[in-house]
Design an enzyme around this catalytic site. Sequence first.
Site, PDB file in Angstrom:
ATOM      1  N   ASP A 119       0.943  -1.204  -0.102  1.00  0.00           N
ATOM      2  CA  ASP A 119       0.117  -0.081   0.004  1.00  0.00           C
ATOM      3  C   ASP A 119       0.780   1.323  -0.082  1.00  0.00           C
ATOM      4  OD1 ASP A 119      -2.458  -1.560   0.004  1.00  0.00           O
ATOM      5  OD2 ASP A 119      -2.453  -1.348   2.176  1.00  0.00           O
TER       6      ASP A 119
ATOM      7  N   ASP B 297     -13.670  -4.062  -2.001  1.00  0.00           N
ATOM      8  CA  ASP B 297     -13.508  -3.944  -0.566  1.00  0.00           C
ATOM      9  C   ASP B 297     -14.969  -4.043  -0.019  1.00  0.00           C
ATOM     10  OD1 ASP B 297     -10.856  -3.246  -1.188  1.00  0.00           O
ATOM     11  OD2 ASP B 297     -11.229  -1.043  -1.059  1.00  0.00           O
TER      12      ASP B 297
END
Length: 273
Positions: free
Chosen positions: A11, A134
């Site tokens: 990330d 997500d």
Amino acid sequence: MLTKRIIPCLDVTLDASGGTVVKGVEFVDLKKAGDPVDLAKRYNEQGADELVFLDITASHEGRSTMIDVIERTANEVFIPLTVGGGINSVEDVRQILRAGADKVSVNTAAVKNPEFIREASNIFGSQCIVTAIDCKRNLDVENNQDKTILELEDGTLAWYEVVIYGGREPTGLDTVQWAKKVEELGSGEILLTSMNRDGTYDGFDIPITKKLSEELDIPIIASGGVGNPEHMYKGFVDGKADAGLAASIFHFGEYTVRDVKEALRAKNIPVRL
């Protein structure tokens, strides 16, 4: 059983030095974890099957993705690289693939404009288009009978709601229904992250991982919650995932990719060593 892939996830958030890998719990309270190119090289040497780079601030702040980080990584690393974050157009996809990525991951933009998946997969091929989903558990099943209701580990019933903008915005979309649509539109893979598990070290969210793996023909990459090799094992055996993605356990040196693969091989999970 086909060979299972182990995929470290980086990330990345941009800073003055040109990119820092960060990892937080549920995308908040981010801790710095190092230079993305250095980490990519390390995972390549450890035997990672692929890498995922997610520019986690791009969608939220409307910034185009970090082409220079991709180019530097692609020059050093020769395993498949998937890049996501802030990819909103065919031109974004083209730039990222040209910079050296093998696949792009689309998330928020696909929810806002599902035809984007079809358009991108028609131009670049399904194998290049990963749809990241997500999701969050939603316990309000009473008012959501049209959703896919699943039984959780403790017997509670829930449906899984798609969330966008890095988990900040609920959409009302059912994860299972959305995943089926994504497959129809031409996505080649799904990267499934349960926000209830992200960064928690509690293991993958098995009910939703298993449901998607059973219902869809395209590969499911399980993500969110890996704390040890046993969690990866359960993702493959109980969750039926095709690949397992992890971040924290690799970034902070708790396990190497090789450690995880050796533990899996010892339990008869086919991995590339």
